[in-house]
Design a protein around this motif. Structure first.
Motif, mmCIF file in Angstrom:
data_model
loop_
_atom_site.group_PDB
_atom_site.id
_atom_site.type_symbol
_atom_site.label_atom_id
_atom_site.label_comp_id
_atom_site.label_asym_id
_atom_site.label_seq_id
_atom_site.Cartn_x
_atom_site.Cartn_y
_atom_site.Cartn_z
ATOM 1 N N TRP A 25 2.076 1.755 -3.455
ATOM 2 C CA TRP A 25 1.606 1.743 -3.993
ATOM 3 C C TRP A 25 1.049 3.598 -4.178
ATOM 4 O O TRP A 25 1.108 4.374 -4.663
ATOM 5 C CB TRP A 25 0.010 1.534 -4.172
ATOM 6 N N TRP A 26 1.225 3.702 -3.102
ATOM 7 C CA TRP A 26 0.426 5.733 -2.839
ATOM 8 C C TRP A 26 2.016 5.934 -3.275
ATOM 9 O O TRP A 26 1.371 7.238 -3.393
ATOM 10 C CB TRP A 26 1.055 5.688 -1.078
ATOM 11 N N TRP A 80 0.472 -1.495 0.059
ATOM 12 C CA TRP A 80 -0.458 0.060 -0.410
ATOM 13 C C TRP A 80 1.022 1.364 0.029
ATOM 14 O O TRP A 80 0.510 1.838 -1.225
ATOM 15 C CB TRP A 80 -1.118 0.343 1.380
ATOM 16 N N HIS A 127 2.170 6.130 -6.973
ATOM 17 C CA HIS A 127 0.528 7.210 -7.048
ATOM 18 C C HIS A 127 0.849 8.595 -7.067
ATOM 19 O O HIS A 127 0.522 9.796 -7.723
ATOM 20 C CB HIS A 127 -0.835 7.251 -6.419
#
Length: 322
Positions: free
Chosen positions: A193-194, A190, A197
């Motif tokens: 991914w953050w 996570w 992004h």
């Protein structure tokens, strides 16, 4: 509770020391679960005393943090860039930690370990700002005491609950370990991914090169230059003419300066993330001619370092910004 508790009872002090040392050195190995257990076993007199655990924690913290201190003192800004690149914490969180240390000084070490991602950065900042070693060691030891004491206290208060968890681990050891590893892997995924992004989002903001900014200066069409780096009461180097701003502050106070002008925002973090975040805010607010400075302050200093010097005006800007 089987082999697990036997190991904790006989080797708990060494396990705590190694766990804390690894975490404070920067490895993604949380030490708080071990401290919870140590607190529960300490109050039950089934493991090392709480005083001995505190001594082991403080020793481990001082060893790891002193290494960060000297790394910051020797390497300076490159050390911060390295932390930014390898840290799983947002770059803006790192910037806020820098700002906190510049404002509060070594006293911030008392509670820095309680803030996600702030421990190593704060100790490196202590070295970068030439905090005297005895002062650093005093506040760092106090911070380790506060950080470990909070975890041990939780373990003491919820000792019965910790017993249940230990019993479950002993009975379902392999499944429990797999569950923990799975949860940790999901957490890392996570965070990766953050970060991906955020990088993808901020890459949409146009960049202006240092050479282009200098060409505009020579042509007499210099944009409004905004500095969103960490700041405090201590004068620091800045691009000449830059205005210190809080990247999360209200834009209304800047409206007069922003009207009918091109704007360039710079920071000192990898990928110009902090600068790009403020530039994004400005573009959404209607200031379409806004850029992030490619390479940030480090690139400017590399090309024009002789033109930069801390001044009394910079100190005044620092004291009033944000």
């Amino acid at each position: 509770m089987g082999e697990l508790q036997t190991m904790l009872e006989h080797h708990g002090l060494m396990l705590v020391f190694l766990n804390v040392l690894a975490e404070q050195a920067g490895l993604p190995i949380p030490a708080y679960p071990m401290l919870f257990v140590a607190g529960a076993l300490g109050v039950q007199e089934a493991g090392p005393s709480i005083g001995a655990v505190l001594a082991a924690v403080i020793a481990a913290c001082l060893i790891a943090d002193t290494a960060w201190y000297f790394a910051g003192r020797r390497l300076g800004q490159p050390m911060l860039r390295t932390i930014c690149k390898v840290s799983m914490s947002p770059d803006t969180c790192i910037r806020q930690t820098q700002s906190l240390y510049l404002r509060v000084g070594p006293r911030s070490l008392v509670f820095a370990k309680l803030l996600p991602g702030a421990g190593a950065l704060s100790t490196a900042m202590a070295g970068m700002t030439a905090t005297p070693l005895p002062v650093f060691l005093f506040y760092d030891a106090l911070g380790a005491l506060v950080w470990a004491g909070a975890a041990l206290l939780i373990g003491v208060v919820f000792s019965d609950f910790v017993d249940v968890i230990l019993a479950a681990f002993s009975a379902y050891g392999h499944l429990a370990v797999m569950a923990l590893l799975g949860a940790f892997a999901l957490f890392l995924a996570w965070r990766v991914w953050w970060r991906f992004h955020m990088l993808r989002r901020t890459r949409r903001i146009p960049r202006m090169t240092v050479d282009e900014l200098e060409a505009r200066r020579r042509a007499g069409t210099l944009p409004l230059v905004l500095d969103v780096r960490a700041h405090g009461p201590v004068p620091i180097e800045r691009i000449p003419g830059a205005l210190v701003v809080d990247m999360h502050g209200p834009l209304d106070s800047l409206r007069v300066q922003l009207e009918s002008r091109d704007i360039v925002v710079y920071c000192a973090c990898p990928n110009e993330i902090s600068a790009a975040i403020l530039a994004e805010r400005l573009r959404v607010a209607g200031y379409a001619k806004t850029w992030a400075l490619l390479g940030g302050f480090d690139e400017w200093k590399r090309l024009h370092g002789a033109d930069i010097a801390p001044t009394a005006a910079h100190a005044a800007n620092d004291a009033t910004a944000g």
